[in-house]
Enzyme design. Structure first.
Site, PDB file in Angstrom:
ATOM      1  N   TRP A 202      -2.847  -9.933  -1.009  1.00 39.56           N
ATOM      2  CA  TRP A 202      -1.809 -10.552  -0.198  1.00 39.56           C
ATOM      3  C   TRP A 202      -0.716 -11.002  -1.189  1.00 39.56           C
ATOM      4  CZ3 TRP A 202      -6.363  -9.584   1.710  1.00 39.56           C
ATOM      5  CH2 TRP A 202      -6.701  -9.794   3.058  1.00 39.56           C
ATOM      6  N   ILE A 239      -1.889  -3.148  -0.819  1.00 42.19           N
ATOM      7  CA  ILE A 239      -1.019  -4.317  -0.860  1.00 42.19           C
ATOM      8  C   ILE A 239      -0.730  -4.778   0.560  1.00 42.19           C
ATOM      9  CG2 ILE A 239       1.312  -5.156  -1.395  1.00 42.19           C
ATOM     10  CD1 ILE A 239      -0.371  -4.831  -3.890  1.00 42.19           C
ATOM     11  N   LYS A 240      -0.923  -6.087   0.799  1.00 41.61           N
ATOM     12  CA  LYS A 240      -0.523  -6.686   2.072  1.00 41.61           C
ATOM     13  C   LYS A 240       0.745  -7.497   1.843  1.00 41.61           C
ATOM     14  CE  LYS A 240      -1.615 -10.095   5.609  1.00 41.61           C
ATOM     15  NZ  LYS A 240      -2.392 -11.301   5.951  1.00 41.61           N
ATOM     16  N   GLN A 241       1.739  -7.278   2.698  1.00 40.07           N
ATOM     17  CA  GLN A 241       3.019  -7.954   2.529  1.00 40.07           C
ATOM     18  C   GLN A 241       3.653  -8.218   3.887  1.00 40.07           C
ATOM     19  OE1 GLN A 241       5.140 -10.105   1.264  1.00 40.07           O
ATOM     20  NE2 GLN A 241       5.007  -9.004  -0.702  1.00 40.07           N
TER      21      GLN A 241
END
Length: 353
Positions: A202, A239-241
């Site tokens: 995150w 990837i968390k965005q």
């Protein structure tokens, strides 16, 4: 475009704006775009060991989006991050951790991401039925006055012992504690890879200076893009965005390295172009970008979720990780909204811009 009629109707007057846009700054030909061969193309020549590849394969090949290269993940750690009462009062069923896992399974998600407590309590019953992603650090708001820090809540080995295929973590880039968080999570991700688990980061920004009297730049494309780039540097596999809401964070706040030409060269103000910059910072899409679904606003949740999915997919992203829009509703409505998002990724007529 003969896109699913329901999606066009939901997007309304913005349908053409989202569905007909072509990215001309960073073009789709420059990206590694999601497909059933994504893992082979990206990771088979990497330093990830075969056990990590197997874990990634379990995640990407499970659920309704299995084999497409896209991900639909249900994340529920808000009981820690926002307080349990505030997070679950709209649907108290989710005080019971088993219902979180049941929601992810019924909706056909690729995996469920939650805390050591939630997943550990149900590991023997469900770890072999749906991929578990253990969120290993959290920000808790019971400390007074509130602080904004991510603290490890358990050991990576404990996640492995319960049968998890991945660990997830948050780094607050820009915060006073970010150096410590970066070191902690880099070490945790290395251990996870050694044990054969995948890693999801995150990549959130957090600093009061990122919010001016006129605008909030915490979700600016340039700042979040750079956070993503640091995330892939410590070998996050996904990837968390947050979806970008504006740009020019470096310029308007007045720090870091920037040039007016970099903005002109890399992006426009179109939301798909802004998200494309986030994807580019994930090694041109070789590391998958999943955008968060955001908080629940009530009646607009379905439209907002569909728009976010369309932006992410057309930008070259790898899916959505959506929680509050689903678990803060009755069970059936939660399933419906998750599956509606999945249909965006299953629709071949919604293409990379």
């Amino acid at each position: 475009m003969k896109t699913n009629k329901n999606i066009i109707e939901l997007l309304g007057e913005k349908a053409d704006f989202y569905l007909e846009h072509v990215c001309e700054k960073i073009t789709k030909d420059e990206l590694q775009t999601p497909s059933k061969a994504s893992l082979d193309k990206v990771f088979t020549q990497s330093n990830r060991n075969p056990q990590v590849l197997r874990s990634l394969s379990q995640l990407y090949n499970h659920g309704n989006l299995g084999g497409t290269g896209y991900l639909s993940i249900l994340p529920v750690d808000q009981g820690i991050e926002h307080s349990a009462a505030f997070s679950f009062y709209k649907n108290p069923d989710y005080f019971d951790p088993e219902n979180i896992i049941k929601l992810a399974m019924e909706a056909g998600c690729n995996g469920v991401a939650s805390t050591f407590g939630v997943l550990g309590l149900n590991a023997r019953k469900y770890a072999h039925k749906i991929p578990f992603i253990v969120k290993i650090n959290h920000n808790e708001l019971l400390t007074y006055p509130n602080k904004y820090d991510q603290t490890l809540f358990g050991k990576v080995k404990s996640a492995w012992d319960m049968g998890a295929i991945a660990v997830g973590a948050t780094i607050y880039f820009g915060s006073e504690e970010s150096d410590r968080q970066l070191k902690e999570i880099a070490e945790a991700f290395s251990e996870a890879h050694n044990l054969g688990m995948a890693t999801i980061l995150w990549c959130y920004t957090r600093n009061e200076a990122f919010k001016t009297k006129d605008k909030d730049y915490h979700a600016a494309a340039d700042l979040t893009g750079q956070a993503n780039h640091i995330g892939v540097t410590i070998q996050a596999d996904v990837i968390k965005q947050k979806l970008p809401t504006n740009n020019f964070g470096f310029k308007e706040i007045g720090f870091g390295k920037y040039d007016d030409e970099m903005y002109k060269t890399l992006t426009t103000d179109h939301p798909i172009d802004l998200c494309r910059l986030q994807v580019a910072n994930c090694y041109m899409g070789k590391i998958g970008l999943i955008n968060s679904g955001g908080g629940s606003k009530g009646k607009s949740d379905l439209v907002d979720a569909i728009a976010t999915a369309v932006i992410n997919k057309r930008a070259g992203g790898s899916g959505l990780i959506m929680g509050r829009k689903a678990f803060q509703k009755p069970f059936g409505e939660g399933v419906e909204i998750l599956q509606s998002v999945q249909k965006v990724y299953l629709n071949d007529e919604i293409t990379i811009a």
